[in-house]
Scaffold this active site. Structure first.
Site, PDB file in Angstrom:
ATOM      1  N   ARG A 112      55.960  70.936  -0.100  1.00 39.80           N
ATOM      2  CA  ARG A 112      55.642  71.084   1.331  1.00 39.80           C
ATOM      3  C   ARG A 112      56.916  70.873   2.132  1.00 39.80           C
ATOM      4  O   ARG A 112      57.960  70.627   1.545  1.00 39.80           O
ATOM      5  CB  ARG A 112      54.575  70.065   1.752  1.00 39.80           C
ATOM      6  CG  ARG A 112      55.072  68.642   1.634  1.00 39.80           C
ATOM      7  CD  ARG A 112      54.091  67.645   2.232  1.00 39.80           C
ATOM      8  NE  ARG A 112      54.590  66.283   2.033  1.00 39.80           N
ATOM      9  CZ  ARG A 112      54.020  65.204   2.519  1.00 39.80           C
ATOM     10  NH1 ARG A 112      52.914  65.291   3.228  1.00 39.80           N
ATOM     11  NH2 ARG A 112      54.534  64.004   2.312  1.00 39.80           N
ATOM     12  N   CYS A 116      62.065  77.629   5.624  1.00 38.75           N
ATOM     13  CA  CYS A 116      63.369  77.774   6.274  1.00 38.75           C
ATOM     14  C   CYS A 116      63.147  77.833   7.784  1.00 38.75           C
ATOM     15  O   CYS A 116      62.377  78.663   8.267  1.00 38.75           O
ATOM     16  CB  CYS A 116      64.043  79.058   5.808  1.00 38.75           C
ATOM     17  SG  CYS A 116      65.380  79.550   6.918  1.00 38.75           S
ATOM     18  N   ASN A 150      54.148  68.528  10.537  1.00 39.73           N
ATOM     19  CA  ASN A 150      54.083  67.163  10.001  1.00 39.73           C
ATOM     20  C   ASN A 150      55.455  66.747   9.509  1.00 39.73           C
ATOM     21  O   ASN A 150      56.088  67.481   8.746  1.00 39.73           O
ATOM     22  CB  ASN A 150      53.100  67.113   8.825  1.00 39.73           C
ATOM     23  CG  ASN A 150      52.882  65.704   8.310  1.00 39.73           C
ATOM     24  OD1 ASN A 150      52.223  64.902   8.966  1.00 39.73           O
ATOM     25  ND2 ASN A 150      53.450  65.395   7.163  1.00 39.73           N
ATOM     26  N   GLU A 151      55.889  65.597   9.953  1.00 37.69           N
ATOM     27  CA  GLU A 151      57.168  65.042   9.491  1.00 37.69           C
ATOM     28  C   GLU A 151      58.230  66.112   9.244  1.00 37.69           C
ATOM     29  O   GLU A 151      58.729  66.296   8.132  1.00 37.69           O
ATOM     30  CB  GLU A 151      56.968  64.195   8.226  1.00 37.69           C
ATOM     31  CG  GLU A 151      56.215  62.917   8.504  1.00 37.69           C
ATOM     32  CD  GLU A 151      56.267  61.904   7.360  1.00 37.69           C
ATOM     33  OE1 GLU A 151      56.538  62.308   6.219  1.00 37.69           O
ATOM     34  OE2 GLU A 151      56.027  60.719   7.615  1.00 37.69           O
ATOM     35  N   CYS A 156      68.357  73.506   5.438  1.00 34.81           N
ATOM     36  CA  CYS A 156      68.344  74.748   4.678  1.00 34.81           C
ATOM     37  C   CYS A 156      69.725  75.390   4.747  1.00 34.81           C
ATOM     38  O   CYS A 156      70.415  75.299   5.762  1.00 34.81           O
ATOM     39  CB  CYS A 156      67.282  75.685   5.255  1.00 34.81           C
ATOM     40  SG  CYS A 156      67.142  77.230   4.331  1.00 34.81           S
ATOM     41  N   CYS A 158      70.266  78.778   3.587  1.00 42.41           N
ATOM     42  CA  CYS A 158      70.044  80.162   3.159  1.00 42.41           C
ATOM     43  C   CYS A 158      70.834  81.133   4.037  1.00 42.41           C
ATOM     44  O   CYS A 158      71.512  80.731   4.988  1.00 42.41           O
ATOM     45  CB  CYS A 158      68.557  80.487   3.206  1.00 42.41           C
ATOM     46  SG  CYS A 158      67.956  80.758   4.875  1.00 42.41           S
ATOM     47  N   CYS A 161      69.903  81.117   7.711  1.00 43.87           N
ATOM     48  CA  CYS A 161      70.489  79.970   8.412  1.00 43.87           C
ATOM     49  C   CYS A 161      71.977  80.214   8.661  1.00 43.87           C
ATOM     50  O   CYS A 161      72.497  79.845   9.715  1.00 43.87           O
ATOM     51  CB  CYS A 161      70.254  78.680   7.624  1.00 43.87           C
ATOM     52  SG  CYS A 161      68.534  78.140   7.718  1.00 43.87           S
ATOM     53  N   GLU A 308      51.069  56.936  11.507  1.00 43.72           N
ATOM     54  CA  GLU A 308      50.692  56.691  10.107  1.00 43.72           C
ATOM     55  C   GLU A 308      51.264  55.364   9.642  1.00 43.72           C
ATOM     56  O   GLU A 308      52.358  54.966  10.046  1.00 43.72           O
ATOM     57  CB  GLU A 308      51.294  57.750   9.177  1.00 43.72           C
ATOM     58  CG  GLU A 308      50.734  59.127   9.280  1.00 43.72           C
ATOM     59  CD  GLU A 308      51.398  60.064   8.248  1.00 43.72           C
ATOM     60  OE1 GLU A 308      51.884  59.574   7.214  1.00 43.72           O
ATOM     61  OE2 GLU A 308      51.435  61.275   8.513  1.00 43.72           O
ATOM     62  N   TYR A 358      46.854  58.152  -5.535  1.00 49.89           N
ATOM     63  CA  TYR A 358      46.854  56.682  -5.617  1.00 49.89           C
ATOM     64  C   TYR A 358      47.417  56.027  -4.355  1.00 49.89           C
ATOM     65  O   TYR A 358      47.804  54.878  -4.363  1.00 49.89           O
ATOM     66  CB  TYR A 358      47.603  56.217  -6.867  1.00 49.89           C
ATOM     67  CG  TYR A 358      46.998  56.809  -8.115  1.00 49.89           C
ATOM     68  CD1 TYR A 358      45.624  56.696  -8.345  1.00 49.89           C
ATOM     69  CD2 TYR A 358      47.768  57.530  -9.024  1.00 49.89           C
ATOM     70  CE1 TYR A 358      45.035  57.278  -9.457  1.00 49.89           C
ATOM     71  CE2 TYR A 358      47.188  58.112 -10.137  1.00 49.89           C
ATOM     72  CZ  TYR A 358      45.822  57.988 -10.351  1.00 49.89           C
ATOM     73  OH  TYR A 358      45.242  58.571 -11.436  1.00 49.89           O
ATOM     74  N   HIS A 359      47.489  56.824  -3.295  1.00 47.62           N
ATOM     75  CA  HIS A 359      47.939  56.292  -2.002  1.00 47.62           C
ATOM     76  C   HIS A 359      46.758  55.607  -1.320  1.00 47.62           C
ATOM     77  O   HIS A 359      45.642  56.112  -1.333  1.00 47.62           O
ATOM     78  CB  HIS A 359      48.459  57.437  -1.131  1.00 47.62           C
ATOM     79  CG  HIS A 359      49.232  56.999   0.069  1.00 47.62           C
ATOM     80  ND1 HIS A 359      48.650  56.387   1.149  1.00 47.62           N
ATOM     81  CD2 HIS A 359      50.557  57.089   0.358  1.00 47.62           C
ATOM     82  CE1 HIS A 359      49.585  56.120   2.055  1.00 47.62           C
ATOM     83  NE2 HIS A 359      50.753  56.532   1.600  1.00 47.62           N
TER      84      HIS A 359
HETATM   85  C1  GLA Z   1      53.949  60.929   5.118  1.00 46.21           C
HETATM   86  C2  GLA Z   1      53.150  62.176   5.380  1.00 46.21           C
HETATM   87  C3  GLA Z   1      51.746  62.097   4.882  1.00 46.21           C
HETATM   88  C4  GLA Z   1      51.677  61.409   3.540  1.00 46.21           C
HETATM   89  C5  GLA Z   1      52.310  60.048   3.646  1.00 46.21           C
HETATM   90  C6  GLA Z   1      52.233  59.259   2.362  1.00 46.21           C
HETATM   91  O1  GLA Z   1      53.952  60.051   6.143  1.00 46.21           O
HETATM   92  O2  GLA Z   1      53.139  62.543   6.739  1.00 46.21           O
HETATM   93  O3  GLA Z   1      51.261  63.417   4.775  1.00 46.21           O
HETATM   94  O4  GLA Z   1      52.360  62.170   2.603  1.00 46.21           O
HETATM   95  O5  GLA Z   1      53.665  60.212   3.960  1.00 46.21           O
HETATM   96  O6  GLA Z   1      52.832  58.013   2.489  1.00 46.21           O
HETATM   97 ZN    ZN Z   2      67.302  78.823   5.898  1.00 40.14          ZN
END
Ligand code: GLA
Ligand code: ZN
Length: 673
Positions: A112, A116, A150-151, A156, A158, A161, A308, A358-359
């Site tokens: 995930r 790019c 997300n995060e 990159c 490539c 870029c 989070e 396992y999180h």
């Molecule tokens: C990040 C992500 C989440 C998950 C957690 C696990 O913060 O945003 O999707 O992967 O880590 O700790």
């Molecule tokens: Zn790129």
């Protein structure tokens, strides 16, 4: 989310992925989440593959059902746009969305955060999806925030870029001559004749390790470019959803002190800051506090969202120890104590497959409420219900600030010399810890922030002085401010080109010194200096400096430069500028910072035993004093004011002793006299 909060309390919840589960399990989830006092769920974080199974097909049936269900159950929604992992068909059809790594390796479909940022296909389809989501769900009034992607992160190298980098450089420098000058390409005969000569700086070109480059100028510009490229992706989605739902605030979850992205620039395009806090069990309290304060500083002190944290355990550390009883609650309140207005988790329910099974989660694999973690979560949820809106929007008042600057982080990281142990982040943290240990509230600010509200500004390792910044500091000190900087400051301009005439360049007159040489000490080597009768170590770098107006407060004890100043103080205008010529230890920083604060009229909130953190936040309801016991034993605290603990309704009078249990928390609503 913060302003838009319908329930008007500290929102409590987090990432929920019902799409990974059979529908007939959803109602039971709802029962459990309600039992845990959860009132917000972050939905749709990784669903692009099912929302858009092919180029022209969008299917929202499942998300429709999920939205209806959570709405029926009275939950608020933080709605994500799902663009942090592209669908497999997209990688097959538009391979330009795949990233190329630092070593030149072109990635295939997988994992995930893998797109790019300069891929036209990624930009087109991510924006299109954000638009469709906003159109489809715009009438839900329980959507309290947009959670873009997300995060965001990574980089990159490539060909897309590379082309985009050339365009970015053309916009910035206009001519190739200006580029050559900025990067000092006369060195090693590196002159570029045309923008097309420029390639990305990585292991195939300028670098021989991640942070070892032969041309700092190009590597630094690449860092800026990469951060902006990814920001552009965020902004495209921001604009798309904002156009349709201007009333819903927009954020993306940041990661604290995250090196590749200049969050101070990002913050300008975020309606509120949110971030993910994942300390390890042995992370010290100041490290966590630092990141909260850094995040609070991104929007000049506005409250942020804790988006989070794990309720119990992560899966990605080498040893995923459990958060000990009470620690989840303690760290949740630590976030609030530093400016958070939400307490949220990854995740609501443990998945059964892949790398995060396992999180920790609110709903464990056991599937019921009879677990330690669930009990702790619901107890905290009940407390947050009780607090209600009391602390919302409260601000932290700091008269002291520490400058944190991403360009300086990158530039010092890339510096060839004087020492591989030079670490911008650690140096800033050393000073931050002194403030934190003294219970003196401090803001972490950018070089763009106004200094006039502060009495004391610390800029550790201000290696790069951007155009005009010396003037800002000069004015601040002239007007009575206290300023402190350290070794390896004032060396270069914003292109990493040295300001000649003697270090610290443009800061010389303010500090009243000039630095002739700097001695890098190997790992175990030390010099020392005596300050007010105590001997302190001098490590990492020892500047050999001359005063030109400043007073020497202490001198080195050893080596051929024994007797030269290690610490100086310069009266400048109505203010004072300090220079710390070497790295020392925590005792020294505490002593020095304590003294300068006193001189500047900045008082600690109060004295507390080690491991008892105390902070203050104020809003229209009054002032709240947060007491956080990070220790494994209880402590008795003599209160400096009258007030009521809003968690227990216990009333205290000024001078009363309050017992804080191990990992305990108290939030005293102060009664003003
Ligand atoms: C990040 C992500 C989440 C998950 C957690 C696990 O913060 O945003 O999707 O992967 O880590 O700790
Ligand atoms: Zn790129």
């Amino acid at each position: 989310m913060i302003e838009n909060n319908k329930v008007h309390k500290i929102l409590y919840g987090g990432d929920y992925n019902p799409e990974q589960w059979p529908e007939d399990t959803w109602e039971e989830d709802m029962r459990l989440l309600k039992l845990a006092h959860i009132d917000v769920v972050t939905l749709n974080v990784f669903s692009w593959a099912s929302l858009q199974p092919s180029e022209d097909t969008y299917t929202f049936d499942k998300l429709d059902k999920i939205m209806e269900m959570v709405t029926k159950h009275g939950l608020n929604v933080c709605l994500a746009t799902s663009t942090a992992a592209h669908p497999a068909w997209m990688a097959r059809k538009h391979p330009d969305i795949l990233r190329t790594e630092f070593n030149g390796m072109k990635r295939k479909f997988g994992s995930r955060h893998n797109s790019c940022p300069n891929s036209p296909a990624y930009r087109k389809y991510s924006t299109a999806l954000a638009t469709k989501l906003a159109e489809r769900y715009k009438s839900y009034d329980n959507i309290v925030a947009w959670h873009i992607s997300n995060e965001y992160g990574g980089e990159c190298y490539c060909e897309n870029c590379e082309k985009a980098f050339r365009t970015w450089l053309k916009n910035k420098y206009k001519t190739i001559d200006a580029v050559n000058q900025a990067w000092d390409t006369a060195f090693w005969g590196h002159t570029f004749y045309d923008f097309d000569d420029i390639v990305l700086p990585n292991m195939l070109s300028e670098h021989f390790a991640e942070n070892r480059t032969t041309f700092q100028g190009i590597s630094l510009d690449y860092r800026r470019f990469n951060s902006e490229s990814i920001l552009d992706c965020y902004r495209l989605e921001y604009d798309a959803v904002h156009a349709i739902t201007p009333h819903i605030p927009i954020t993306t979850n940041l990661m604290g002190a995250y090196y590749p992205l200049d969050y101070q620039m990002w913050a300008k395009y975020m309606d509120f800051i949110s971030w993910d806090n994942y300390p390890a069990n042995d992370t010290v309290l100041e490290d966590i506090a630092f990141k909260h304060d850094l995040m609070r500083g991104l929007k000049q002190g506005k409250p942020f969202a804790l988006m989070e944290q794990t309720p119990s355990v992560t899966n990605w550390l080498p040893y995923n120890a459990l958060k000990r009883p009470g620690v989840m609650r303690l760290w949740s309140y630590q976030a609030v104590a530093h400016g958070a207005d939400t307490v949220m988790f990854f995740q609501m329910k443990r998945s059964i497959g892949a790398c995060e099974k396992y999180h920790g989660a609110v709903i464990d694999h056991a599937g019921h409420e009879n677990t330690r973690v669930f009990r702790e979560i619901s107890a905290l949820g009940a407390e947050l219900d009780k607090i209600g809106s009391l602390t919302l929007g409260a601000r932290t008042c700091s008269k002291a600030a520490i400058v944190f600057d991403w360009d300086n982080w990158w530039a010092t990281d890339y510096s060839a010399g004087p020492s591989v142990n030079l670490n911008y982040f650690d140096e800033v943290l050393n000073y931050y810890k002194a403030f934190n240990n003294l219970n003196i509230s401090v803001d972490l600010i950018s070089v763009e922030d106004d200094l006039s509200g502060y009495s004391f500004v610390v800029a550790p390792l201000l290696y790069m002085v951007k155009p005009g910044y010396d003037e800002k500091i000069r004015r601040f000190v002239q007007n009575g401010g206290r300023f402190l900087t350290t070794f390896f400051s004032g060396y270069v301009d914003d292109h990493d080109l040295v300001t000649i005439g003697g270090y610290p360049g443009k800061l010389r007159d303010i500090l009243g010194i000039w630095v002739e040489e700097e001695d890098a000490l190997p790992n175990d080597a030390q010099n020392s200096f005596i300050y007010q009768g105590t001997t302190y170590p001098a490590t990492l770098i020892c500047d050999l400096l001359h005063t030109e107006g400043a007073q020497s407060l202490s001198e080195y004890e050893q080596d051929f430069y024994a007797g030269m100043p290690a610490l100086t103080r310069n009266t400048f205008g109505q203010g004072v500028a300090y220079y710390v010529a070497t790295r020392s230890n925590a005792d020294f920083y505490r002593t020095l910072i304590g003294e300068i604060c006193e001189e500047a009229g900045i008082r600690p909130i109060m004295d507390t035993p080690e491991l008892i953190e105390v902070t203050k936040r104020s809003n229209a309801n009054g002032t709240f004093m947060f007491f956080l016991n990070h220790d494994a034993k209880s402590h008795d605290i003599k209160l400096p004011c009258s007030g009521t603990d809003i968690l227990t309704d216990t009333a205290y009078k000024d001078g009363d002793v309050m017992t804080l249990s191990a990992k305990g928390v108290a939030i005293i609503h102060i009664i003003e006299n």
